[in-house]
Write an enzyme that holds these catalytic residues in place. Structure first.
Site, PDB file in Angstrom:
ATOM      1  N   ARG A   1       7.629   6.936   6.831  1.00 27.43           N
ATOM      2  CA  ARG A   1       8.322   5.704   7.204  1.00 27.43           C
ATOM      3  C   ARG A   1       9.600   5.987   8.012  1.00 27.43           C
ATOM      4  O   ARG A   1       9.973   5.194   8.878  1.00 27.43           O
ATOM      5  CB  ARG A   1       8.657   4.891   5.952  1.00 27.43           C
ATOM      6  CG  ARG A   1       7.425   4.205   5.388  1.00 27.43           C
ATOM      7  CD  ARG A   1       7.725   3.390   4.158  1.00 27.43           C
ATOM      8  NE  ARG A   1       6.581   2.558   3.809  1.00 27.43           N
ATOM      9  CZ  ARG A   1       6.467   1.876   2.680  1.00 27.43           C
ATOM     10  NH1 ARG A   1       7.438   1.923   1.786  1.00 27.43           N
ATOM     11  NH2 ARG A   1       5.398   1.147   2.441  1.00 27.43           N
TER      12      ARG A   1
ATOM     13  N   LYS B   1      -7.704  -5.159  -7.618  1.00 27.96           N
ATOM     14  CA  LYS B   1      -7.769  -6.592  -7.913  1.00 27.96           C
ATOM     15  C   LYS B   1      -8.367  -7.411  -6.780  1.00 27.96           C
ATOM     16  O   LYS B   1      -8.071  -7.192  -5.610  1.00 27.96           O
ATOM     17  CB  LYS B   1      -6.360  -7.120  -8.219  1.00 27.96           C
ATOM     18  CG  LYS B   1      -5.763  -6.562  -9.504  1.00 27.96           C
ATOM     19  CD  LYS B   1      -4.392  -7.170  -9.751  1.00 27.96           C
ATOM     20  CE  LYS B   1      -3.808  -6.698 -11.075  1.00 27.96           C
ATOM     21  NZ  LYS B   1      -2.478  -7.284 -11.315  1.00 27.96           N
TER      22      LYS B   1
ATOM     23  N   GLY C   1      -0.865   0.990   1.214  1.00 22.38           N
ATOM     24  CA  GLY C   1      -0.349   2.308   0.839  1.00 22.38           C
ATOM     25  C   GLY C   1      -1.397   3.280   0.356  1.00 22.38           C
ATOM     26  O   GLY C   1      -1.405   4.450   0.746  1.00 22.38           O
TER      27      GLY C   1
ATOM     28  N   GLY D   1       1.647  -4.944   1.683  1.00 21.80           N
ATOM     29  CA  GLY D   1       1.692  -6.378   1.402  1.00 21.80           C
ATOM     30  C   GLY D   1       1.774  -7.207   2.662  1.00 21.80           C
ATOM     31  O   GLY D   1       1.128  -8.258   2.781  1.00 21.80           O
TER      32      GLY D   1
END
Length: 391
Positions: free
Chosen positions: A37, A198, A348, A371
Site C-alpha cells: 500500500r 459470507k 485483501g 470493501g
C-alpha cells in the site's frame, strides 16, 4: 473517470494534503510485513514532489477507536517511506493542533510530512466538520489517493473536500478506471469469481453483477449457503441460515449464470492437520465440513476462465490460511495468470493469495481496496469519490 486528477491541479509552490491508505500489516515488533500500500502511493507522491509541491500525507492504521495507542502509530510507515523516497519524511505527533501547524508552516517545496494516525481522533470517523476544517487548514489543495477508504464518508475522505479544491491521485484514478471499465464496458465473455466466508455482505454484488456477467462463479464458504439452499446436506460446514432465502432468489435469478462447486474438500475439524477427503457435493459426511473446492470444480472453473476476456475475482475458494486447504484458491490464481484477459483482483484475501503464489506481476490489476471494490461492484456511490471535483 470524469473526476479531476492531480494532473489537473497547479501544485507548484503549494502545500498539498494527500489522503493515502497506509493501513499496512505490522508484526509484534512493529515491522511492516507488506508494504504494497505504501508502494502504491509513490507515483502520486513523486509527481507532487517533482512538480514543486510540499506534501502532507494522512492515513489511518488499524482500529484504535479514538484512543492514542502506540501500537497503531504510523512511525514505522514514515521510516519505510523515507527509504522508498530516498529522502527524509518528517513524522509529526498528531494530525491536528499547534505542533502540526508549526511543522507544516516550516515546510518548503519538496518536503514530506506524515501526520499521525487519523483514527486517534473519533472526529475522523464521525466526519466532524471542525476536525475536517482543521485538517484542510494545513494545505492549499487536497488529493485523495486512498481508494481503500473511499467507501467511507470520513473527515479525511469527504469532510475536507468542503474546504479545499479536491482531485484524485493516480492510484484512485487507476482503481476507478479498471473497475469502472470492468463493470460498465467489459470485453466478453465477462466472468466474475466470488468467494470468501459470507454471502450476506455480497448479496448486493451478486445481484448487480448477474445483469452484467456471462458467468458468475461462487466458491469459498459462501458457496455452502447456496448448496444448502439447493437442498444439499453440508453437515458442519459454515452456512448463513438467515441468507438461505436470498440464496434461493439469486439461484432463480441467475439460473444459467451462477456456477457452483461440483466437488469439495472436506475435513473432520477446522485445522490444517485435520483428516480430509474429496467428495461430491451430495456426499458430505455427517460431522465433516467443507474447507476447499475439489479437483473437478477446479477444472470446471478453470475451463470457464480460459475463454474469458474480462475476469473480476473477490474472495478465496477455501480456507487458504491453511496450506492443506489453499489448493483450490492457488489453482485458480495460476489459471488467471495464464489466460489472455483483463484480470482484476479485488479484496485483501484474494490479493494475498496472488502475492503468495508469486503471480502478482501477471495480473492486470490488483485492487488495494477490499470493501471499496465490493461496494463499487455492487453499484454503490463511494462518498470519497463523489466528493472529488468533476472535470
Amino acid at each position: 473517470m470524469n473526476k479531476k486528477t492531480v494532473k489537473d491541479l497547479d501544485v507548484q509552490g503549494k502545500k498539498v494534503l494527500v489522503r493515502v491508505d497506509f493501513n499496512v500489516p505490522l508484526d509484534d515488533q512493529q515491522n511492516i510485513t507488506d508494504d504494497r500500500r505504501i508502494v502504491s502511493a509513490l507515483p502520486t507522491i513523486r509527481y507532487l514532489l517533482n512538480h514543486g509541491a510540499a506534501v502532507i500525507l494522512m492515513s489511518h492504521l488499524g482500529r484504535p477507536k479514538g484512543q492514542v495507542q502506540p501500537e497503531y502509530s504510523l512511525g514505522p510507515v514514515a521510516t519505510r517511506l523515507s527509504e522508498l523516497l530516498a529522502q527524509p519524511v518528517r513524522m509529526v505527533p498528531d494530525c491536528v493542533g499547534p505542533d502540526v501547524q508549526a511543522a507544516v508552516a516550516a515546510m518548503n517545496p519538496g518536503d514530506v510530512v506524515l501526520l499521525e494516525n487519523l483514527r486517534f481522533h473519533n472526529e475522523e470517523t464521525k466526519n466532524e466538520p471542525e476536525f475536517a476544517r482543521q485538517l484542510a487548514s494545513l494545505a492549499d489543495l487536497y488529493v485523495n489517493d486512498a481508494f481503500g477508504t473511499a467507501h467511507r464518508a470520513h473527515a479525511s475522505t469527504e469532510g475536507v473536500t468542503h474546504y479545499l479544491p479536491a482531485a484524485a491521485g493516480f492510484l484512485m484514478e487507476k482503481e476507478l478506471d479498471f473497475l469502472g471499465k470492468a463493470v460498465e464496458s467489459p470485453r466478453h465473455p465477462f466472468v466474475a469469481i466470488l468467494g470468501g466466508a459470507k454471502i450476506s455482505d455480497k448479496i448486493g454484488v451478486i445481484d448487480n453483477l448477474l445483469g452484467k456477467v456471462d458467468k458468475l462463479i461462487i466458491g469459498g464458504g459462501m458457496a455452502n449457503t447456496f448448496l444448502k439452499a439447493q437442498g444439499y446436506a453440508v453437515a458442519d460446514s459454515l452456512v448463513e441460515d438467515d441468507s438461505l432465502e436470498s440464496a434461493r432468489m439469486l439461484l432463480k435469478q441467475g439460473q444459467n449464470k451462477l456456477i457452483l462447486p461440483v466437488d469439495v474438500v472436506v475435513a473432520d475439524g477446522f485445522a490444517n492437520d485435520a483428516q480430509k477427503q474429496v467428495v461430491k457435493i451430495d456426499a458430505v459426511p455427517a460431522g465433516w465440513r467443507i474447507l476447499d473446492i475439489g479437483p473437478d470444480t477446479v477444472k470446471l472453473f478453470s475451463d470457464l476462465l480460459t475463454t474469458a476476456k474480462t475476469v473480476v475475482w473477490n474472495g478465496p475458494m477455501g480456507v487458504f490460511e491453511f496450506p492443506e486447504f489453499a489448493r483450490g484458491t492457488f489453482a485458480l490464481a495460476h489459471t488467471l495468470a495464464n489466460i489472455q484477459a483483463v484480470t482484476i483482483i479485488g479484496g485483501g484475501d484474494s490479493a494475498a493469495a496472488i502475492e503468495q503464489a508469486g503471480l502478482a506481476d501477471r495480473i492486470t490489476h490488483i485492487s488495494t481496496g477490499g470493501g471499496a471494490s465490493l461496494e463499487f461492484l455492487e453499484g454503490k456511490t463511494l462518498p470519497g469519490v463523489a466528493a472529488l471535483a468533476d472535470r
